[in-house]
Design an enzyme around this catalytic site. Structure first.
Site, PDB file in Angstrom:
ATOM      1  N   GLY A 115     -37.584 -56.681   2.141  1.00 13.60           N
ATOM      2  CA  GLY A 115     -36.553 -57.560   2.680  1.00 13.60           C
ATOM      3  C   GLY A 115     -36.190 -57.202   4.120  1.00 13.60           C
ATOM      4  O   GLY A 115     -36.040 -58.084   4.971  1.00 13.60           O
ATOM      5  N   THR A 116     -36.073 -55.920   4.396  1.00 11.18           N
ATOM      6  CA  THR A 116     -35.655 -55.479   5.727  1.00 11.18           C
ATOM      7  C   THR A 116     -36.631 -55.974   6.793  1.00 11.18           C
ATOM      8  O   THR A 116     -36.229 -56.529   7.826  1.00 11.18           O
ATOM      9  CB  THR A 116     -35.537 -53.936   5.739  1.00 11.18           C
ATOM     10  OG1 THR A 116     -34.608 -53.562   4.720  1.00 11.18           O
ATOM     11  CG2 THR A 116     -35.074 -53.416   7.073  1.00 11.18           C
ATOM     12  N   ASN A 171     -25.033 -58.751  -2.366  1.00 12.16           N
ATOM     13  CA  ASN A 171     -25.578 -57.648  -3.161  1.00 12.16           C
ATOM     14  C   ASN A 171     -24.508 -56.815  -3.843  1.00 12.16           C
ATOM     15  O   ASN A 171     -24.764 -56.185  -4.866  1.00 12.16           O
ATOM     16  CB  ASN A 171     -26.463 -56.740  -2.293  1.00 12.16           C
ATOM     17  CG  ASN A 171     -25.820 -56.346  -0.988  1.00 12.16           C
ATOM     18  OD1 ASN A 171     -25.393 -57.192  -0.202  1.00 12.16           O
ATOM     19  ND2 ASN A 171     -25.726 -55.059  -0.755  1.00 12.16           N
ATOM     20  N   GLN A 198     -31.152 -61.112  -3.062  1.00  8.84           N
ATOM     21  CA  GLN A 198     -30.429 -60.915  -4.325  1.00  8.84           C
ATOM     22  C   GLN A 198     -30.328 -62.189  -5.164  1.00  8.84           C
ATOM     23  O   GLN A 198     -29.720 -62.172  -6.228  1.00  8.84           O
ATOM     24  CB  GLN A 198     -29.024 -60.351  -4.055  1.00  8.84           C
ATOM     25  CG  GLN A 198     -29.017 -58.948  -3.474  1.00  8.84           C
ATOM     26  CD  GLN A 198     -29.392 -57.859  -4.487  1.00  8.84           C
ATOM     27  OE1 GLN A 198     -29.546 -58.110  -5.679  1.00  8.84           O
ATOM     28  NE2 GLN A 198     -29.547 -56.636  -3.999  1.00  8.84           N
ATOM     29  N   SER A 220     -37.496 -59.849  -1.686  1.00  7.15           N
ATOM     30  CA  SER A 220     -38.001 -58.482  -1.811  1.00  7.15           C
ATOM     31  C   SER A 220     -38.544 -58.250  -3.217  1.00  7.15           C
ATOM     32  O   SER A 220     -37.940 -58.683  -4.202  1.00  7.15           O
ATOM     33  CB  SER A 220     -36.850 -57.511  -1.530  1.00  7.15           C
ATOM     34  OG  SER A 220     -37.245 -56.191  -1.774  1.00  7.15           O
ATOM     35  N   HIS A 236     -38.913 -55.359  -4.959  1.00  2.54           N
ATOM     36  CA  HIS A 236     -38.326 -54.366  -5.884  1.00  2.54           C
ATOM     37  C   HIS A 236     -37.009 -54.824  -6.497  1.00  2.54           C
ATOM     38  O   HIS A 236     -36.440 -54.120  -7.339  1.00  2.54           O
ATOM     39  CB  HIS A 236     -38.185 -52.985  -5.216  1.00  2.54           C
ATOM     40  CG  HIS A 236     -37.093 -52.855  -4.211  1.00  2.54           C
ATOM     41  ND1 HIS A 236     -35.944 -52.153  -4.455  1.00  2.54           N
ATOM     42  CD2 HIS A 236     -36.973 -53.305  -2.952  1.00  2.54           C
ATOM     43  CE1 HIS A 236     -35.178 -52.180  -3.377  1.00  2.54           C
ATOM     44  NE2 HIS A 236     -35.783 -52.871  -2.454  1.00  2.54           N
ATOM     45  N   THR A 253     -53.534 -53.654   7.428  1.00  4.92           N
ATOM     46  CA  THR A 253     -54.185 -53.890   6.143  1.00  4.92           C
ATOM     47  C   THR A 253     -53.127 -54.052   5.059  1.00  4.92           C
ATOM     48  O   THR A 253     -52.190 -53.262   4.963  1.00  4.92           O
ATOM     49  CB  THR A 253     -55.142 -52.720   5.809  1.00  4.92           C
ATOM     50  OG1 THR A 253     -56.064 -52.615   6.884  1.00  4.92           O
ATOM     51  CG2 THR A 253     -55.884 -52.960   4.512  1.00  4.92           C
ATOM     52  N   CYS A 260     -21.797 -49.432   5.202  1.00  4.96           N
ATOM     53  CA  CYS A 260     -22.820 -49.460   6.243  1.00  4.96           C
ATOM     54  C   CYS A 260     -22.243 -49.332   7.640  1.00  4.96           C
ATOM     55  O   CYS A 260     -22.970 -49.246   8.585  1.00  4.96           O
ATOM     56  CB  CYS A 260     -23.683 -50.706   6.123  1.00  4.96           C
ATOM     57  SG  CYS A 260     -22.953 -52.126   6.871  1.00  4.96           S
TER      58      CYS A 260
HETATM   59  N1  PLP Z   1     -30.852 -58.001   1.743  1.00  2.00           N
HETATM   60  C1  PLP Z   1     -30.120 -57.753   0.645  1.00  2.00           C
HETATM   61  C2  PLP Z   1     -29.053 -58.713   0.242  1.00  2.00           C
HETATM   62  C3  PLP Z   1     -30.368 -56.617  -0.118  1.00  2.00           C
HETATM   63  O1  PLP Z   1     -29.631 -56.366  -1.216  1.00  2.00           O
HETATM   64  C4  PLP Z   1     -31.391 -55.724   0.306  1.00  2.00           C
HETATM   65  C5  PLP Z   1     -31.635 -54.475  -0.453  1.00  2.00           C
HETATM   66  O2  PLP Z   1     -30.760 -53.934  -1.067  1.00  2.00           O
HETATM   67  C6  PLP Z   1     -32.130 -56.041   1.447  1.00  2.00           C
HETATM   68  C7  PLP Z   1     -31.833 -57.183   2.133  1.00  2.00           C
HETATM   69  C8  PLP Z   1     -33.227 -55.150   1.932  1.00  2.00           C
HETATM   70  O3  PLP Z   1     -34.377 -55.287   1.120  1.00  2.00           O
HETATM   71  P1  PLP Z   1     -35.477 -54.128   1.051  1.00  2.00           P
HETATM   72  O4  PLP Z   1     -34.870 -52.998   0.276  1.00  2.00           O
HETATM   73  O5  PLP Z   1     -36.641 -54.750   0.353  1.00  2.00           O
HETATM   74  O6  PLP Z   1     -35.817 -53.767   2.466  1.00  2.00           O
END
Ligand code: PLP
Length: 392
Positions: free
Chosen positions: A72-73, A156, A187, A207, A209, A245, A335
């Site tokens: 996601g990041t 989240n 989420q 994402s 995971h 890759t 954060c």
């Molecule tokens: N965005 C939200 C709302 C999330 O909850 C998270 C992860 O907790 C992310 C982005 C980031 O995703 P990733 O852990 O796959 O980088």
């Protein structure tokens, strides 16, 4: 005894069928999907199948609209970079103060390079003030300055849902002004249905995971015709949009996870069961522990999340004690500095620092059981009462 895992918003276990799908791609099918020979071609085919599964999960018209990333990041930051490249003169980015750090931290960084982040707050129930976003997009002067709009589809920490119609309104306003609009659906995917066409955004991140796939893998959906500026330059992978890759086994796993997510979403009984467990858990705690509040409880939430504030005990201490008792939960993510460990999401909803510090997020998952909930209903009151009795 196995610990009870009520922290699925942090990460989910890899589902057994996902692991089974992945394993051959560490051994028998190890080829490089860019190679022209058979060993490469069979892996390229597997990636194409995974791309198609992920595309279907979010209602993309074509698998070509999916770019696999490291999570996601990375997806979010590719979206941001692309928007800034498309609107080089604009100096503002519009988002909400409730976003994940994957959005807020790069915006903070941009602030040191002449940009301004316009962060809209939420109401006390955790719903982002969409009208304020629409007002900003409606004014000629701010519209010219805005390079990018990014909003999350589900929070989240609280599980509060931003409804699709609201996101669609923002998308329509952005389209009028040619401002790229990104949705962080990390989420929402796998918990509630989502279709990119219903929103009308330009970019959307998910994402692996969070949907019972492996970590370190994600996807960015890109509207056809939108010019992406890759974050990683090098080879021609992902249609020249993300060099390097491919993480082949993880992508195959994310494809299998997307299939499993679609099965879950189509299973009304399974979804009702998740909600029934969460509600039973939440109502049980409200009855057992006076001075407990549900954060975002009056908003529409995903079925699995319960963010609770316990008066007279710190969330961090509760989480640590619960971990000793064999229950995994979490506090909100702190954060930004200067908030003394309080969640920026809860502060953005107007909670004071003390109340925000008392919050614990419980996030159930597809495999959570009644037995686990019943046990959690013993452990949480025990932990909270123990800490309350120590408080001055
Ligand atoms: N965005 C939200 C709302 C999330 O909850 C998270 C992860 O907790 C992310 C982005 C980031 O995703 P990733 O852990 O796959 O980088």
């Amino acid at each position: 005894m196995q610990p009870i895992y009520f922290d699925h918003n942090a990460t989910t276990p890899v589902a057994p069928e996902v692991l089974a799908a992945m394993l051959p791609y560490f051994s028998d099918h190890f080829g490089n999907p860019s190679s022209v020979h058979a060993a490469g071609a069979e892996v390229a085919d597997a990636l194409a199948r995974a791309r198609s599964s992920v595309a279907r999960l979010i209602g993309a018209r074509s698998p070509r609209e999916i770019v696999f990333t490291s999570g996601g990041t990375e997806s979010i930051q590719t979206a941001l970079r692309s928007a800034l490249a498309l609107r080089p003169k604009a100096r503002q980015v519009l988002s909400s103060s409730l976003e994940h750090a994957a959005v807020l931290a790069p915006l903070d960084d941009l602030g040191r390079h002449g940009f301004e982040a316009l962060l809209v707050n939420a109401d006390s129930e955790g719903s982002v003030e969409i009208d304020r976003i629409l007002n900003l997009l409606d004014s000629d002067s701010s519209r010219a300055q805005i390079a990018f709009v990014s909003l999350m589809a589900v929070n989240n920490e609280t599980g509060v849902v931003t409804d699709i119609e609201a996101l669609a309104q923002v998308a329509a306003a952005c389209r009028t002004s040619e401002i790229p609009f990104h949705v962080d659906a990390v989420q929402r995917a796998g918990k509630l249905p989502i279709k990119v066409a219903d929103i009308g955004c330009d970019l959307l991140s998910i994402s692996s995971h969070k949907i019972y796939g492996p970590k370190g893998c994600g996807a960015l959906w890109v509207r056809p015709g939108f010019k992406l500026s890759p974050l990683l330059l090098g080879g021609p992978q992902e249609g020249d949009r993300r060099a390097g890759t491919e993480n082949t086994a993880a992508i195959v796993g994310m494809g299998a996870a997307a299939e499993a997510a679609m099965t879950y979403l189509a299973d009304e009984d399974a979804r009702r069961q998740t909600k029934a467990l969460r509600d039973h858990f939440e109502n049980g705690l409200l009855a057992a522990l006076p001075g407990t509040r549900v954060h975002g409880g009056r908003s529409v939430r995903v079925d699995s999340v319960s963010n609770l504030g316990f008066e007279g005990a710190s969330g961090e201490a509760i989480v640590m004690l619960l971990s000793e008792y064999g229950l995994c939960a979490s506090t909100g993510s702190a954060c930004s500095s200067g908030n003394h460990g309080a969640s920026h999401v809860l502060l953005g909803m107007g909670l004071d620092v003390e109340r925000a510090q008392g919050a614990v997020r419980f996030s159930l998952g597809r495999t959570s059981t009644q037995t686990e909930v019943d046990r959690a209903l013993e452990l949480v009151p025990r932990a909270v009462n123990e800490l309350r009795s120590l408080a001055p």
